[in-house]
Scaffold this motif. Structure first.
Motif, PDB file in Angstrom:
ATOM      1  N   PHE A 152       0.965-108.707 -12.096  1.00 46.55           N
ATOM      2  CA  PHE A 152       1.127-107.312 -12.512  1.00 46.55           C
ATOM      3  C   PHE A 152      -0.230-106.604 -12.528  1.00 46.55           C
ATOM      4  O   PHE A 152      -0.380-105.505 -11.999  1.00 46.55           O
ATOM      5  N   ASN A 156      -1.440-103.621  -9.915  1.00 47.91           N
ATOM      6  CA  ASN A 156      -1.796-102.302 -10.446  1.00 47.91           C
ATOM      7  C   ASN A 156      -3.306-102.054 -10.467  1.00 47.91           C
ATOM      8  O   ASN A 156      -3.747-101.039 -11.011  1.00 47.91           O
ATOM      9  N   ILE A 158      -5.568-103.310 -12.200  1.00 49.24           N
ATOM     10  CA  ILE A 158      -6.110-103.160 -13.550  1.00 49.24           C
ATOM     11  C   ILE A 158      -7.153-104.248 -13.776  1.00 49.24           C
ATOM     12  O   ILE A 158      -6.877-105.429 -13.619  1.00 49.24           O
ATOM     13  N   GLN A 176       1.114-108.561 -21.818  1.00 47.30           N
ATOM     14  CA  GLN A 176       1.465-107.184 -21.446  1.00 47.30           C
ATOM     15  C   GLN A 176       1.923-106.357 -22.649  1.00 47.30           C
ATOM     16  O   GLN A 176       2.960-105.702 -22.616  1.00 47.30           O
ATOM     17  N   GLY A 177       1.153-106.414 -23.706  1.00 47.46           N
ATOM     18  CA  GLY A 177       1.453-105.590 -24.874  1.00 47.46           C
ATOM     19  C   GLY A 177       2.055-106.358 -26.033  1.00 47.46           C
ATOM     20  O   GLY A 177       2.226-105.811 -27.117  1.00 47.46           O
ATOM     21  N   ALA A 244      16.549-110.269 -11.568  1.00 44.66           N
ATOM     22  CA  ALA A 244      15.611-109.971 -10.491  1.00 44.66           C
ATOM     23  C   ALA A 244      15.265-108.491 -10.420  1.00 44.66           C
ATOM     24  O   ALA A 244      14.134-108.129 -10.134  1.00 44.66           O
ATOM     25  N   SER A 248      17.858-100.989 -15.007  1.00 43.15           N
ATOM     26  CA  SER A 248      19.269-101.163 -15.372  1.00 43.15           C
ATOM     27  C   SER A 248      20.149-101.579 -14.192  1.00 43.15           C
ATOM     28  O   SER A 248      20.200-100.920 -13.171  1.00 43.15           O
TER      29      SER A 248
ATOM     30  N   THR B  38      15.879 -95.214 -18.358  1.00 45.77           N
ATOM     31  CA  THR B  38      16.243 -96.627 -18.492  1.00 45.77           C
ATOM     32  C   THR B  38      15.619 -97.265 -19.737  1.00 45.77           C
ATOM     33  O   THR B  38      15.618 -98.480 -19.880  1.00 45.77           O
ATOM     34  N   TYR B 153       5.736 -98.111  -2.674  1.00 43.27           N
ATOM     35  CA  TYR B 153       5.125 -99.037  -3.614  1.00 43.27           C
ATOM     36  C   TYR B 153       6.181 -99.947  -4.255  1.00 43.27           C
ATOM     37  O   TYR B 153       5.990-101.153  -4.377  1.00 43.27           O
ATOM     38  N   PHE B 156       7.145-102.509  -1.940  1.00 46.37           N
ATOM     39  CA  PHE B 156       6.105-103.520  -1.817  1.00 46.37           C
ATOM     40  C   PHE B 156       6.294-104.595  -2.898  1.00 46.37           C
ATOM     41  O   PHE B 156       6.235-105.788  -2.622  1.00 46.37           O
ATOM     42  N   PHE B 160       8.021-109.339  -3.108  1.00 50.71           N
ATOM     43  CA  PHE B 160       7.687-110.582  -3.787  1.00 50.71           C
ATOM     44  C   PHE B 160       8.863-111.155  -4.574  1.00 50.71           C
ATOM     45  O   PHE B 160       8.730-112.120  -5.295  1.00 50.71           O
ATOM     46  N   GLN B 161       9.980-110.478  -4.477  1.00 50.77           N
ATOM     47  CA  GLN B 161      11.120-110.935  -5.270  1.00 50.77           C
ATOM     48  C   GLN B 161      12.070-111.779  -4.426  1.00 50.77           C
ATOM     49  O   GLN B 161      12.420-111.402  -3.311  1.00 50.77           O
ATOM     50  N   ASN B 163      15.152-112.216  -4.751  1.00 50.52           N
ATOM     51  CA  ASN B 163      16.423-111.562  -4.475  1.00 50.52           C
ATOM     52  C   ASN B 163      16.379-110.708  -3.207  1.00 50.52           C
ATOM     53  O   ASN B 163      17.366-110.577  -2.484  1.00 50.52           O
ATOM     54  N   ARG B 166      16.796-113.005  -0.383  1.00 53.95           N
ATOM     55  CA  ARG B 166      18.171-113.505  -0.414  1.00 53.95           C
ATOM     56  C   ARG B 166      19.107-112.469   0.221  1.00 53.95           C
ATOM     57  O   ARG B 166      19.947-112.785   1.051  1.00 53.95           O
ATOM     58  N   LYS B 167      18.902-111.201  -0.189  1.00 54.06           N
ATOM     59  CA  LYS B 167      19.732-110.124   0.357  1.00 54.06           C
ATOM     60  C   LYS B 167      19.524-109.989   1.860  1.00 54.06           C
ATOM     61  O   LYS B 167      20.465-109.752   2.611  1.00 54.06           O
ATOM     62  N   ASP B 247      -1.355 -98.684 -16.855  1.00 55.73           N
ATOM     63  CA  ASP B 247      -0.397 -98.269 -15.826  1.00 55.73           C
ATOM     64  C   ASP B 247       0.562 -97.212 -16.397  1.00 55.73           C
ATOM     65  O   ASP B 247       0.315 -96.649 -17.460  1.00 55.73           O
ATOM     66  N   MET B 251       0.986-100.844 -20.215  1.00 59.81           N
ATOM     67  CA  MET B 251       1.108-102.282 -20.478  1.00 59.81           C
ATOM     68  C   MET B 251      -0.190-102.817 -21.056  1.00 59.81           C
ATOM     69  O   MET B 251      -1.266-102.501 -20.558  1.00 59.81           O
TER      70      MET B 251
END
Lengths: 265, 268
Positions: A152, A156, A158, A176-177, A244, A248, B38, B153, B156, B160-161, B163, B166-167, B247, B251
């Motif tokens: 992460f 980013n 950071i 992360q916090g 993954a 939501s 969300t 982004y 991008f 790395f996922q 899923n 997989r998709k 960010d 975070m």
């Protein structure tokens, strides 16, 4: 269905409880155990929908936040695994006094699944557990958390984020916090569900195809069943986006499978 | 005076909104936390609860609400969250009615994050609430949907996922949607930029605090938008602060601490 939000004092700590009471109760109560870190936010809607669906079946559902998390009292850095254990008996007493249940089922998600299982050991009256995506190996979970954090920060761009924090003269590692004390980290390092000594429990695991720890879950089942002290069932659910996707997602398949399982048992 | 925490339920035939009040009885100021689309009432990394607890020490009350799309609250009318302004206005009006009834003597200040920012600013202006705090504010297009998502982004990150692959393997990736997200919205965004800048309905009465994260990929674009509106005289007072090494969701513990200090200083 009646929903009640309240703050109660347990062991001199302020806890937030969200209870779902059915109009016609089957006298069984299900206690939800939350996951930790940002995973809590990601399962909020799933928990809420599942709790309401279970309540429609006649179950009383209790959702609560651990001390130092969610809406409960305490600072975020005050979360402590030992507090979760020490205060659980007070929570059980409160539930018994308020709802007079004939049976209690624990329902845990991710790290909450582990906490539910560990807490059930000291409560022989709890016979059934439902675990969603449990973390079998704490060491591996910690490694994943650290890798996720690094990725992460790199993505980013950071820099110079402090790995270690000093809060009230105590050392913490920042996830992360979410500051985690070294005692909590040591607990996670040692945590392994396969080594848990659960006696006379029926454990049902819901495993989605979004996290690749299938082998660990099967190993856990084998290890527990070798001891012949408890039974473990695994249900595989096709809900690839449960963990993954970033935001939501539709988890109705998982909720539906849990409801079907509970109504059939 | 001892701070108290109490649940709040706003219930009528259309909604059931859940919130938590933290503070003293009859507070002089009430900060109202409104989640992003969300988000939940505790905010990213429990940030809203931490800010609320800190402000309590300064005798400032707070209420953290969650909205139906991602929280516990219920919308019996099923307002479409894709129409953000309508979605937020509908729920904010319920919140505002409650606040006017329960805290008639208190100063009300809305605070939100990301996509929740523009709706709360416009709502505050309309309802004569003169202070607003915006965390990583985005902006909305005239057609009331989200436009400034940095889709390239986001894609991008998706690389790395597991899923995603997989998709791809099972040919379940929606290529049409990806192309339209990356190209169509981007070009439309450029075309509508001037219109969007003019679209912020405020008339210079609000004191605004905007806080951005230094490493937010949308920082440049969003900062430009809000600065432009300030030059146009759409706010009474405009304060901007950039949290270093942070960010879009601030975070990290240090970022949260910095955010907390800045908000506290601005309110005092």
């Amino acid at each position: 269905m009646r929903e009640k939000l309240e703050f109660i004092g347990l062991n001199k700590r302020n806890y937030f409880i969200h209870s779902h009471s059915p109009l016609q109760t089957n006298r069984e109560t299900i206690i939800f155990f939350n996951p930790m870190f940002d995973e809590k936010k990601r399962v909020q809607k799933f928990q809420c929908e599942t709790a309401r669906a279970l309540c429609r079946l006649g179950y009383t559902v209790i959702r609560f936040d651990y001390y130092g998390t969610g809406d409960s009292g305490g600072d975020t850095f005050e979360f402590d695994f030992s507090t979760v254990y020490s205060d659980f008996s007070y929570l059980i007493d409160h539930i018994k006094n308020t709802f007079s249940p004939e049976g209690i089922i624990l329902f845990g998600i991710r790290l909450g699944a582990d906490l539910a299982l560990m807490n059930s050991i000291s409560e022989p009256t709890i016979k059934h557990l439902i675990l969603v995506e449990p973390i079998i190996d704490g060491k591996r979970y910690l490694l994943e958390l650290r890798m996720r954090k690094k990725l992460f920060y790199n993505l980013n761009k950071i820099q110079s984020n402090k790995e270690q924090l000093l809060i009230q003269e105590q050392k913490f590692e920042d996830f992360q916090g979410y500051p985690m004390s070294f005692e909590n980290l040591a607990y996670l390092e040692k945590m392994n569900l396969s080594d848990s000594n659960i006696i006379d429990k029926s454990v049902t695991i819901f495993k989605t195809n979004s996290i690749s720890n299938k082998k660990l879950v099967v190993k856990f089942k084998e290890k527990i069943e070798i001891k012949k002290s408890s039974s473990v069932n695994i249900h595989y659910v096709d809900c690839p986006e449960f963990w993954a996707a970033l935001e939501s997602v539709d988890t109705s398949t998982l909720t539906q499978q849990i409801i079907t399982f509970i109504s059939n048992n | 005076m001892e701070a108290l925490s109490k649940p709040i339920v706003i219930e009528d035939e259309e909604v059931c909104l859940y919130g938590i009040f933290r503070g003293v009885k009859d507070p002089k100021t009430v900060i109202v936390f409104i989640p992003a689309l969300t988000g939940t009432r505790i905010g990213p990394q429990r940030m809203f609860v931490e800010i609320a607890n800190h402000l309590n020490k300064e005798n400032i009350g707070s209420i953290c609400f969650d909205f139906p799309y991602a929280g516990d609250s219920i919308d019996k009318t099923h307002t479409n969250p894709l129409y953000l302004r309508d979605y937020y206005n509908f729920h904010l009006s319920k919140v505002c009615d409650f606040l006017l009834q329960e805290y008639p003597r208190s100063e009300i200040i809305f605070i939100s994050i990301s996509i929740g920012c523009m709706p709360i600013l416009e709502f505050s202006e309309k309802n004569k609430l003169n202070k607003v705090i915006l965390l990583s504010p985005n902006h909305l297009s005239k057609n009331k949907t989200i436009v400034n998502k940095h889709n390239i982004y986001a894609y991008f990150i998706k690389l790395f996922q597991f899923n995603t692959w997989r998709k791809l393997f099972f040919l379940k990736l929606n290529f049409g949607r990806i192309v339209s997200n990356v190209f169509y919205i981007k070009s439309k965004e450029k075309k509508n930029r001037n219109e969007e800048n003019n679209h912020l309905i405020t008339c210079g009465k609000v004191d605004l605090l905007c806080i951005f994260g230094e490493n937010d990929p949308e920082l440049m674009e969003n900062q430009k938008f809000w600065k432009h509106n300030n030059i146009q005289g759409r706010f009474n007072n405009y304060d901007e602060y950039i949290v270093p090494n942070s960010d879009h969701s601030y975070m990290g513990w240090n970022s949260k601490e910095e955010l907390l200090t800045k908000i506290s200083n601005w309110l005092n």
